[in-house]
Each structure stands twice: as C-alpha cells, then as structure tokens.
Scaffold this motif. Structure first.
Motif, PDB file in Angstrom:
ATOM      1  N   GLY A  84       6.619   6.419  12.836  1.00 54.02           N
ATOM      2  CA  GLY A  84       7.629   5.666  12.094  1.00 54.02           C
ATOM      3  C   GLY A  84       7.620   4.183  12.388  1.00 54.02           C
ATOM      4  N   ASP A  85       7.019   3.772  13.507  1.00 53.91           N
ATOM      5  CA  ASP A  85       6.990   2.339  13.828  1.00 53.91           C
ATOM      6  C   ASP A  85       5.733   1.662  13.310  1.00 53.91           C
ATOM      7  OD1 ASP A  85       5.395   3.751  15.611  1.00 53.91           O
ATOM      8  OD2 ASP A  85       5.851   2.461  17.321  1.00 53.91           O
ATOM      9  N   ASP A  86       4.919   2.375  12.518  1.00 48.22           N
ATOM     10  CA  ASP A  86       3.659   1.825  12.024  1.00 48.22           C
ATOM     11  C   ASP A  86       3.739   1.597  10.514  1.00 48.22           C
ATOM     12  OD1 ASP A  86       1.007   1.311  11.275  1.00 48.22           O
ATOM     13  OD2 ASP A  86       0.192   2.638  12.826  1.00 48.22           O
ATOM     14  N   LEU A  87       4.131   0.370  10.148  1.00 47.86           N
ATOM     15  CA  LEU A  87       4.344   0.065   8.728  1.00 47.86           C
ATOM     16  C   LEU A  87       3.040   0.160   7.927  1.00 47.86           C
ATOM     17  CD1 LEU A  87       6.470  -0.672   6.657  1.00 47.86           C
ATOM     18  CD2 LEU A  87       5.973  -3.088   7.083  1.00 47.86           C
ATOM     19  N   HIS A  88       1.937  -0.194   8.571  1.00 50.29           N
ATOM     20  CA  HIS A  88       0.648  -0.115   7.875  1.00 50.29           C
ATOM     21  C   HIS A  88       0.363   1.321   7.439  1.00 50.29           C
ATOM     22  CE1 HIS A  88      -3.477  -1.013   6.774  1.00 50.29           C
ATOM     23  NE2 HIS A  88      -3.864   0.026   7.489  1.00 50.29           N
ATOM     24  N   LYS A  89       0.568   2.268   8.332  1.00 48.98           N
ATOM     25  CA  LYS A  89       0.290   3.665   7.986  1.00 48.98           C
ATOM     26  C   LYS A  89       1.296   4.199   6.966  1.00 48.98           C
ATOM     27  CE  LYS A  89      -2.333   5.043  12.050  1.00 48.98           C
ATOM     28  NZ  LYS A  89      -2.060   5.061  13.478  1.00 48.98           N
ATOM     29  N   ILE A  90       2.527   3.747   7.050  1.00 46.62           N
ATOM     30  CA  ILE A  90       3.503   4.201   6.043  1.00 46.62           C
ATOM     31  C   ILE A  90       3.089   3.667   4.664  1.00 46.62           C
ATOM     32  CG2 ILE A  90       5.914   4.204   5.300  1.00 46.62           C
ATOM     33  CD1 ILE A  90       6.746   3.940   8.231  1.00 46.62           C
ATOM     34  N   SER A  91       2.702   2.378   4.590  1.00 44.64           N
ATOM     35  CA  SER A  91       2.286   1.817   3.286  1.00 44.64           C
ATOM     36  C   SER A  91       1.071   2.554   2.763  1.00 44.64           C
ATOM     37  CB  SER A  91       1.906   0.340   3.365  1.00 44.64           C
ATOM     38  OG  SER A  91       2.583  -0.302   4.367  1.00 44.64           O
ATOM     39  N   LYS A  92       0.170   2.868   3.667  1.00 42.94           N
ATOM     40  CA  LYS A  92      -1.028   3.600   3.275  1.00 42.94           C
ATOM     41  C   LYS A  92      -0.637   4.993   2.753  1.00 42.94           C
ATOM     42  CE  LYS A  92      -5.688   3.782   4.511  1.00 42.94           C
ATOM     43  NZ  LYS A  92      -6.647   2.706   4.517  1.00 42.94           N
ATOM     44  N   ASP A 100       1.551  15.085  -1.407  1.00 48.27           N
ATOM     45  CA  ASP A 100       2.796  15.754  -1.806  1.00 48.27           C
ATOM     46  C   ASP A 100       3.993  15.195  -1.032  1.00 48.27           C
ATOM     47  OD1 ASP A 100       1.369  17.455  -3.515  1.00 48.27           O
ATOM     48  OD2 ASP A 100       1.014  18.916  -1.917  1.00 48.27           O
ATOM     49  N   SER A 101       3.862  15.111   0.289  1.00 44.17           N
ATOM     50  CA  SER A 101       4.960  14.621   1.138  1.00 44.17           C
ATOM     51  C   SER A 101       4.397  13.755   2.251  1.00 44.17           C
ATOM     52  CB  SER A 101       5.702  15.797   1.801  1.00 44.17           C
ATOM     53  OG  SER A 101       6.063  16.783   0.867  1.00 44.17           O
ATOM     54  N   ILE A 102       5.178  12.776   2.663  1.00 42.99           N
ATOM     55  CA  ILE A 102       4.855  12.096   3.914  1.00 42.99           C
ATOM     56  C   ILE A 102       6.022  12.310   4.877  1.00 42.99           C
ATOM     57  CG2 ILE A 102       3.386  10.307   2.899  1.00 42.99           C
ATOM     58  CD1 ILE A 102       5.846   8.409   3.600  1.00 42.99           C
ATOM     59  N   ILE A 103       5.686  12.361   6.160  1.00 38.29           N
ATOM     60  CA  ILE A 103       6.708  12.518   7.197  1.00 38.29           C
ATOM     61  C   ILE A 103       6.600  11.334   8.146  1.00 38.29           C
ATOM     62  CG2 ILE A 103       7.708  14.012   8.954  1.00 38.29           C
ATOM     63  CD1 ILE A 103       6.088  16.348   7.797  1.00 38.29           C
ATOM     64  N   MET A 104       7.589  10.461   8.054  1.00 37.15           N
ATOM     65  CA  MET A 104       7.641   9.303   8.950  1.00 37.15           C
ATOM     66  C   MET A 104       8.293   9.763  10.244  1.00 37.15           C
ATOM     67  SD  MET A 104       8.797   6.612   6.017  1.00 37.15           S
ATOM     68  CE  MET A 104       9.603   7.864   5.016  1.00 37.15           C
ATOM     69  N   ASP A 105       7.541   9.642  11.325  1.00 37.89           N
ATOM     70  CA  ASP A 105       7.972  10.272  12.573  1.00 37.89           C
ATOM     71  C   ASP A 105       8.809   9.337  13.439  1.00 37.89           C
ATOM     72  OD1 ASP A 105       8.182  12.158  14.568  1.00 37.89           O
ATOM     73  OD2 ASP A 105       6.241  11.672  15.479  1.00 37.89           O
TER      74      ASP A 105
END
Ligand code: COA
Ligand code: MG
Length: 293
Positions: free
Chosen positions: A15-23, A30-35
């Motif tokens: 959850g603290d990695d904005l680059h991976k969330i944007s990616k 289907d789903s992403i899980i921000m940890d």
C-alpha cells in the motif's frame, strides 16, 4: 450473485508503493489488493494508509475492483485502517488472519457503522476473509456462515504453515487439509474461494500447475503477487471455447433424455447423470462470469 463481478486474479501490492498501485490500475486485472498488512513495514503503516487513500481518489482503475487489505483485528490497527480509508470508497476490504467469527464481526460492524454515518449503502463494501491459521481453519463453520457482505474466503498457505509448524513443499501435502476445508466451506455458504499466492516469481510452470489444481478443487480465483502471474491465472479460471461447447452439448443431451423419461444415459463413452450436469452448469457459470457467453 447479484453483481457482475468476477474475481479470477487478484493482484497484491504494498500500500505504500504508489508506482505499483498505478501499474496495477492499468493492467485490467479483475481485482487489486492494496496491502496495509505484512507487505508494509511497521514504520510505514501510517504512510501506507494515506498513500492508498490518495491513490483511490486520484487514479483511474477502470473496471478493476479496488480492495484494501487491512491489518489483522488482533494487531489493534484494523479499526484505524478502515477509518482512514473508507471515505475514498474502496470496493471492499480483505481481512487477514480471521480466526473467529468475532474477528469478522468486528470488521463488518465497523465498516457498516461508517456506511451508516456517511450515508453509503449499508453492506455495499464487500468483505473477503483470509483463513491462514489453525484456529481459522477449525472455526470455518462459523466464519463462513457470516452472510453478506462476506463474499469470499481466501486461503493463505504461508501463514498457516508458520502457525502449525509445517514445512512448505511444492506438492503442498502439509496444507492440503486446510486448502480443502476452505473451498468446502466456501461452497457450503455460497462464497467464492480464492487460493493462496504462488511465491516463486520466476516459476510460471509451477504457478500454472498450482492454479490448475486449485481450479479442479473448486477454487474460483487465485491471488497474484506479480503482473506476470495475472494472465496464466485468468486463463485457467476462464473456460476454453471447447469446454463451453462440450458443457452445452452435455446439458442439451441431458435435457433431451429427461424429456423422454431417462435419468441416466451413456454419452461419448461415459455415464452421465445429475452430478455431471451440475459440473457442466458450473463451467457455464464461469464462462458467463468471464463474459464468454
Ligand atoms: N503490483 C504492481 N506492479 C508490480 C508488482 C505488483 N505486485 N510487482 C512488480 N510490479 C512492477 C514493478 O514495479 C516493475 O515496474 P517497472 O517496470 O515500471 O519498474 C515491474 O512490475 C517489474 O517488476 P520486477 O522488477 O519483476 O519485480 P520487483 O523486484 O520490482 O518486485 C516484489 C518484486 C515481490 C517486491 C513485487 O512483485 C511485489 O511487491 N509483490 C507484491 C507483494 C505483496 O503485496 N505481498 C503481500 C501479500 S502476499
Ligand atoms: Mg499473510
């Protein structure tokens, strides 16, 4: 199922990695899980909450379901994880280390309290529970019976192995009972069953073998931890055109036999009766959910 949502691959990222969330937002998964839990260092927990909150408000996730994994109820962080993120309207929360029905109740109640206070539809935020401890497994009958907004049980093999003192192997015999118990209880209470992530990032053949195994056990989806894992998982949980056609032929033959007063018959060299038809209907259910029919 009321909503048109299919959860075949669910991609985790810290959850603290904005680059991976944007990616993750751009992959059409289907789903992403921000940890917020174990993928985030203890001294980054607060940053991670704020980062996830901002990401939800600013990024375009398309049709991808936006889930947040909160910290376990036992950690004392779960209530604030919810309080600090719910106004960004995630589609749901993933709850780790669910051990008792009280753990799950605690999360569901606090989410519903916010929904009520904020004027959101009550029960609109979905809940997915991770079963990854000995107590979680033995309390499955109560946990799985929670009802809406619980939509899925997720099996977590690594934490379970740690909890019971098992050594992980490729074949997974050490977690086989628990992996079966999760899918069985999910089926009994009409929940989706989502399999543990495959942690070897470079072994795509191993990933496929384990995913196929999960699908054959009745699992409906699998966690992913790297973008490369998404397509193999999606492919396995999406019935192939031949499989769909075969299921449709079988159901047509069954209906014709039923109409003429025959319950059991031979078809393409095999005995067919009601259970095979239910299996064929499940294939069609998966095909529909994946937009293939
Ligand atoms: N979600 C979104 N993007 C991801 C990703 C993920 N889970 N894993 C990797 N990526 C991105 C990388 O940022 C990189 O992007 P770039 O090319 O724009 O720089 C690209 O995909 C290739 O990544 P790669 O270099 O192969 O992996 P890595 O070394 O950067 O990361 C991990 C490896 C394991 C740290 C990473 O895959 C990860 O964080 N996985 C999820 C872990 C997690 O959430 N665990 C908790 C639940 S079990
Ligand atoms: Mg875990």
């Amino acid at each position: 199922m009321s909503e048109e949502r299919v959860r075949r691959a669910l991609l985790f990222m810290p959850g603290d990695d904005l680059h991976k969330i944007s990616k993750g937002a751009e992959l059409g998964v289907d789903s992403i899980i921000m940890d917020l839990e174990d993928g985030v260092a203890l001294n980054r927990k607060i940053d991670a909450r704020q980062n996830v909150f901002q990401a939800l408000l600013t990024l375009n996730f398309g049709r991808t379901e936006r889930l947040i994994r909160i910290n376990a109820v036992q950690s004392g962080l779960a209530a604030d994880d919810i309080a600090e993120t719910i106004k960004a309207r995630p589609d749901g929360y993933v709850v780790p280390k669910v051990e008792t029905e009280d753990d799950l109740r605690f999360v569901i109640q606090s989410v519903m309290d916010f929904e009520q206070t904020l004027g959101y539809p009550i029960g609109g935020t979905k809940i997915l529970a991770i079963i990854e401890s000995a107590r979680g497994v033995i309390n499955l009958p109560e946990i799985a019976n929670e009802g809406s907004p619980l939509v899925a049980l997720i099996f977590g093999a690594e934490d379970l192995a740690g909890d019971i003192g098992a050594v992980r192997t490729r074949e997974g015999k050490e977690v086989a009972y628990a992996r079966s118990a999760v899918v069985l209880h999910a089926a009994a209470y009409d929940l989706e069953a989502i399999d543990t992530p495959f942690v070897n990032l470079t072994d795509l053949d191993g990933l496929k073998t384990e995913t196929l195994d999960a699908m054959r056990m009745g699992y409906t989806g699998k966690l992913a931890i790297h973008p490369n894992q998404i397509q193999p998982i999606v492919d396995i949980f999406t019935p192939a055109p031949e499989e769909i056609a075969a299921a449709q032929r079988l159901i047509a033959a069954y209906e014709a036999h039923q109409a003429s007063g025959t319950g059991v018959f031979a078809y393409e060299g095999r005995m067919v009766d009601a259970p095979m038809i239910r299996a064929a209907q499940r294939v069609l259910g998966r095909a529909k959910a994946s937009g293939k029919i």
